[in-house]
Every structure is written in structure tokens, then in C-alpha cells.
Scaffold this active site. Structure first.
Site, mmCIF file in Angstrom:
data_model
loop_
_atom_site.group_PDB
_atom_site.id
_atom_site.type_symbol
_atom_site.label_atom_id
_atom_site.label_comp_id
_atom_site.label_asym_id
_atom_site.label_seq_id
_atom_site.Cartn_x
_atom_site.Cartn_y
_atom_site.Cartn_z
ATOM 1 N N ARG A 101 -9.029 -5.406 11.287
ATOM 2 C CA ARG A 101 -8.945 -5.609 12.744
ATOM 3 C C ARG A 101 -9.033 -7.083 13.111
ATOM 4 O O ARG A 101 -8.277 -7.567 13.953
ATOM 5 C CB ARG A 101 -10.038 -4.794 13.450
ATOM 6 C CG ARG A 101 -9.823 -3.289 13.374
ATOM 7 C CD ARG A 101 -10.882 -2.517 14.131
ATOM 8 N NE ARG A 101 -12.164 -2.507 13.471
ATOM 9 C CZ ARG A 101 -12.578 -1.551 12.637
ATOM 10 N NH1 ARG A 101 -11.779 -0.540 12.360
ATOM 11 N NH2 ARG A 101 -13.772 -1.597 12.083
ATOM 12 N N HIS A 106 -2.973 4.316 -1.767
ATOM 13 C CA HIS A 106 -3.823 4.767 -0.665
ATOM 14 C C HIS A 106 -4.451 6.099 -1.071
ATOM 15 O O HIS A 106 -3.834 7.152 -0.989
ATOM 16 C CB HIS A 106 -2.991 4.927 0.611
ATOM 17 C CG HIS A 106 -3.825 4.907 1.860
ATOM 18 N ND1 HIS A 106 -5.107 5.414 1.918
ATOM 19 C CD2 HIS A 106 -3.551 4.442 3.119
ATOM 20 C CE1 HIS A 106 -5.590 5.255 3.145
ATOM 21 N NE2 HIS A 106 -4.672 4.661 3.878
ATOM 22 N N GLY A 107 -5.705 6.023 -1.503
ATOM 23 C CA GLY A 107 -6.437 7.216 -1.908
ATOM 24 C C GLY A 107 -7.559 7.545 -0.949
ATOM 25 O O GLY A 107 -8.532 8.196 -1.336
ATOM 26 N N ALA A 108 -7.417 7.112 0.309
ATOM 27 C CA ALA A 108 -8.491 7.240 1.292
ATOM 28 C C ALA A 108 -8.028 7.970 2.550
ATOM 29 O O ALA A 108 -6.888 8.417 2.660
ATOM 30 C CB ALA A 108 -9.004 5.839 1.653
ATOM 31 N N GLN A 152 0.867 -1.184 0.000
ATOM 32 C CA GLN A 152 0.000 0.000 0.000
ATOM 33 C C GLN A 152 0.901 1.230 0.000
ATOM 34 O O GLN A 152 1.567 1.544 0.982
ATOM 35 C CB GLN A 152 -0.922 0.012 1.219
ATOM 36 C CG GLN A 152 -1.967 1.119 1.144
ATOM 37 C CD GLN A 152 -2.853 1.154 2.368
ATOM 38 O OE1 GLN A 152 -2.428 1.606 3.425
ATOM 39 N NE2 GLN A 152 -4.089 0.679 2.245
ATOM 40 N N TYR A 174 -5.523 11.315 3.412
ATOM 41 C CA TYR A 174 -4.113 11.459 3.061
ATOM 42 C C TYR A 174 -4.009 12.194 1.715
ATOM 43 O O TYR A 174 -4.997 12.677 1.184
ATOM 44 C CB TYR A 174 -3.433 10.096 3.069
ATOM 45 C CG TYR A 174 -3.537 9.420 4.430
ATOM 46 C CD1 TYR A 174 -3.073 10.073 5.581
ATOM 47 C CD2 TYR A 174 -4.134 8.169 4.594
ATOM 48 C CE1 TYR A 174 -3.197 9.486 6.835
ATOM 49 C CE2 TYR A 174 -4.255 7.583 5.851
ATOM 50 C CZ TYR A 174 -3.792 8.246 6.963
ATOM 51 O OH TYR A 174 -3.923 7.683 8.205
ATOM 52 N N GLY A 222 -15.983 -3.181 9.010
ATOM 53 C CA GLY A 222 -16.939 -3.742 9.945
ATOM 54 C C GLY A 222 -17.602 -5.042 9.517
ATOM 55 O O GLY A 222 -18.621 -5.445 10.092
#
Length: 336
Positions: A282, A131-133, A56, A136, A260
Site C-alpha cells: 500500500r 501466489h500461494g496465499a 506473481q 486462491y 502493515g
């Protein structure tokens, strides 16, 4: 990573492409030869177990605090500060307004991302996820809360998407389109982010990415999982109740959904066509054998978050596999 090699695809931690791009003290990088050499045994260990791993690739943008990078300001399309606190080498501090990027700085970061891609290829990664989220650098160009420019890099959806698409072109030139993906969070609020019309912004982006035939679109749903976010923004659920579902018709290749999910909700999302794959994060920290647990209906272990982002092996590689738990239970049974 090698403990989790049974995953269909491992996406690494976000990895900085320059010293100035680092939001997290101690995070991984991909800009030096030393870092390339450091990644090689990790990748080899994953490959030896039959796994695949993408890097990433990441620039922290305005989330970079000067304390963590020798006093220099973070970079962003516009000088809009994050209105929350951040962990630094000197403890918890308030975010500081970033430096508005010049044309030269924009081009420099694009080339740094390309160089990071070249280094990732040398290290042996199977591909890249941009990483386009999460607020950042790439994300701050895309969304109109953080991109307030009136030049060729801001204003219209087309201009705001330009930086992301030019970076993608550079990554494709190194790895090819089939080994490049992107992570997006159109309605995520982490790092104080917002877009006034995310469906318009990201449907355009998804269509353009589809034309480039990249491997996948990795969508973050709007549940932030307890991450801090300013409350003054409209709820992400009211803008896009399902990011993956809303963008599905604009992107022809694989869609990965994230945030989630459990075993049943993941299976449902794939069966109803919302997504082609589900990303677990997670749950994978505390369950290195997550694939086998989901396949067999074995119970999942809870993640102990007190060890998150602390460094060292505790809370990362000491979670037992299910088979180990059973052996431990058997030993205890015989002891009694």
C-alpha cells in the site's frame, strides 16, 4: 513499475494463467502471446532503471465468479463456497460454490502454471512468485477448511501440500530454484480461509520448500488491513502471532515478511532476525520513491483508496516523488 524500480525487488500484480483463473476483471495475465508482448516493455523499463521484477503467477481458484469467466464455475479441491460478496462485471454478487476438481483438472492447472512460467521467461521476468496465499487455488489445497478431499490431494498435511509442491517443481524446471519464491498466508482470513493447525501445515511446507532450495518464503502476517473476513474463525493472532518468526527455523533461505510494516517496524524485524526483507504494498502505491523516503526519513504520502482497482492512471502513476513535492512547494512559496 518503472517509477518504483529502486525497490530491491518488484513483485508484480497477480497474473492469471488461463481465462478461467481470473478473479478480477481487468487483471493481468501470462497465458497468451499478446500478454507476453504486453509485459516486455514494462520489464524493459524496469531493467533500464536497474530494477528487478518477478511475476506473481496465480490461479484465482474458488474466488472466480462465473459472471466474470463466461458462466463457468471456479475450481477448487472441494466445493466450499466463499461466504462473502464479490465484485463482478454485473456488480456486487454473492460467491458461488466452486467445482470440485477432477484429477484431470488438477493436472491441467499444474501444466497451465508451467506454461505461464515459460511465458514469463519469454517476456523477460527475472523470476516468479507463486501466489500461494489469500484463498486462491494453491492456498485452498493447503488449508483444511477448503480442502476436504480424501484422495491423494487431501487429508494429511503431506497430501494437502502436494499440489503446491508439484507446482513449485514445475516453476523450478523453467526458472531454476534461485529465481522462484512463494507467498503464503497461514492465518489469513481473506476469502473466508482457515486452517485448524497452521503451524503444523506450514512448518511441513516450509521444510519441503527449503529442501527444494527456492529463493524465498514470503509470509503474510495475520493483520488483514481492513479486508472483509468472516468473524466465526479463531483469530489468526491466536494461532500464529508472527508467521515469519514461527517458520524461520523451518526454512533456510530468505524470508520476506509482509503486512502493515512501517519504517521502524521493518527495520526492527530485520535487526532481530525475524525476516531478511520486508515487502511494502500500500505504501508503495502512494510513494513511488519509497526507498529514498525511508532512507532519508522523508514523510510518506497517504494512499487514496478511492482509485484502487478502478483502472487508468489516476491513483497509480500520478503520486509525486519527494523531489517533485519540494519543487511544487518552492513554486508556491515564490508565488506568495
Amino acid at each position: 513499475y518503472s517509477q518504483r524500480a529502486s525497490a530491491g525487488l518488484i513483485i508484480s500484480e497477480c497474473s492469471q494463467i488461463s481465462p478461467l483463473s481470473n478473479s478480477f476483471p481487468g487483471s493481468a495475465g501470462i497465458y497468451s502471446q499478446e500478454q507476453v508482448e504486453g509485459w516486455k516493455p514494462v520489464i524493459k523499463a524496469v531493467h533500464n532503471k536497474g530494477g528487478k521484477i518477478f511475476l506473481q503467477i496465480w490461479h484465482g481458484g474458488r474466488s472466480v465468479h462465473p459472471i466474470n469467466v463466461g458462466g463457468k464455475l471456479g475450481l477448487a479441491p472441494s466445493p466450499v463456497a466463499i461466504r462473502t460478496d464479490v465484485f463482478t462485471l454485473q456488480g456486487i454478487k454473492r460467491h458461488i460454490a466452486p467445482k470440485e476438481m477432477s484429477e484431470g483438472e488438477i493436472q491441467q492447472t499444474i501444466q497451465e502454471l508451467r506454461k505461464g512460467a515459460e511465458n514469463a521467461l519469454k517476456a523477460g521476468f527475472d523470476g516468479l512468485e507463486l501466489h500461494g496465499a489469500n484463498g486462491y487455488l494453491v492456498d485452498t489445497f493447503l488449508r483444511d477448511w477448503t480442502n476436504r478431499r480424501n484422495d491423494g490431494w487431501g487429508g494429511s498435511v503431506e497430501n494437502r501440500s502436494r499440489y503446491c509442491l508439484e507446482v513449485i517443481d514445475q516453476l523450478i524446471s523453467v526458472f531454476g530454484p534461485g529465481r522462484v519464491g512463494i507467498k503464503i498466508s497461514p492465518v489469513g482470513r481473506y476469502n473466508d480461509m482457515f486452517d485448524s493447525n497452521p503451524l503444523k501445515t506450514y512448518s511441513y511446507l516450509a521444510q519441503e520448500l527449503s529442501k527444494k532450495n527456492i529463493a524465498y518464503l514470503h509470509c503474510m502476517e495475520c493483520d488483514e488491513g481492513g479486508l472483509p473476513a468472516p468473524s466465526q474463525f479463531l483469530s489468526g493472532f491466536k494461532q500464529m502471532s508472527s508467521v515469519a518468526k514461527d517458520l524461520r527455523r523451518y526454512f533456510k533461505n530468505t524470508i520476506i515478511d509482509n503486512n502493515g510494516f512501517g519504517a521502524y517496524s521493518a527495520e526492527e524485524a530485520i535487526e532481530n532476525g525475524t525476516a531478511d526483507a520486508i515487502c511494502f504494498a500500500r505504501a508503495y502505491i502512494s510513494n513511488p520513491d519509497l526507498v529514498e523516503r525511508l532512507q532519508n526519513g522523508w514523510p510518506l504520502q497517504e494512499t487514496d483508496f478511492q482509485y484502487s482497482y478502478t483502472g487508468g492512471p489516476k491513483g497509480y502513476i500520478d503520486y509525486p516523488f519527494y523531489s517533485q513535492q519540494q519543487e511544487q512547494a518552492e513554486v508556491k512559496h515564490h508565488q506568495y
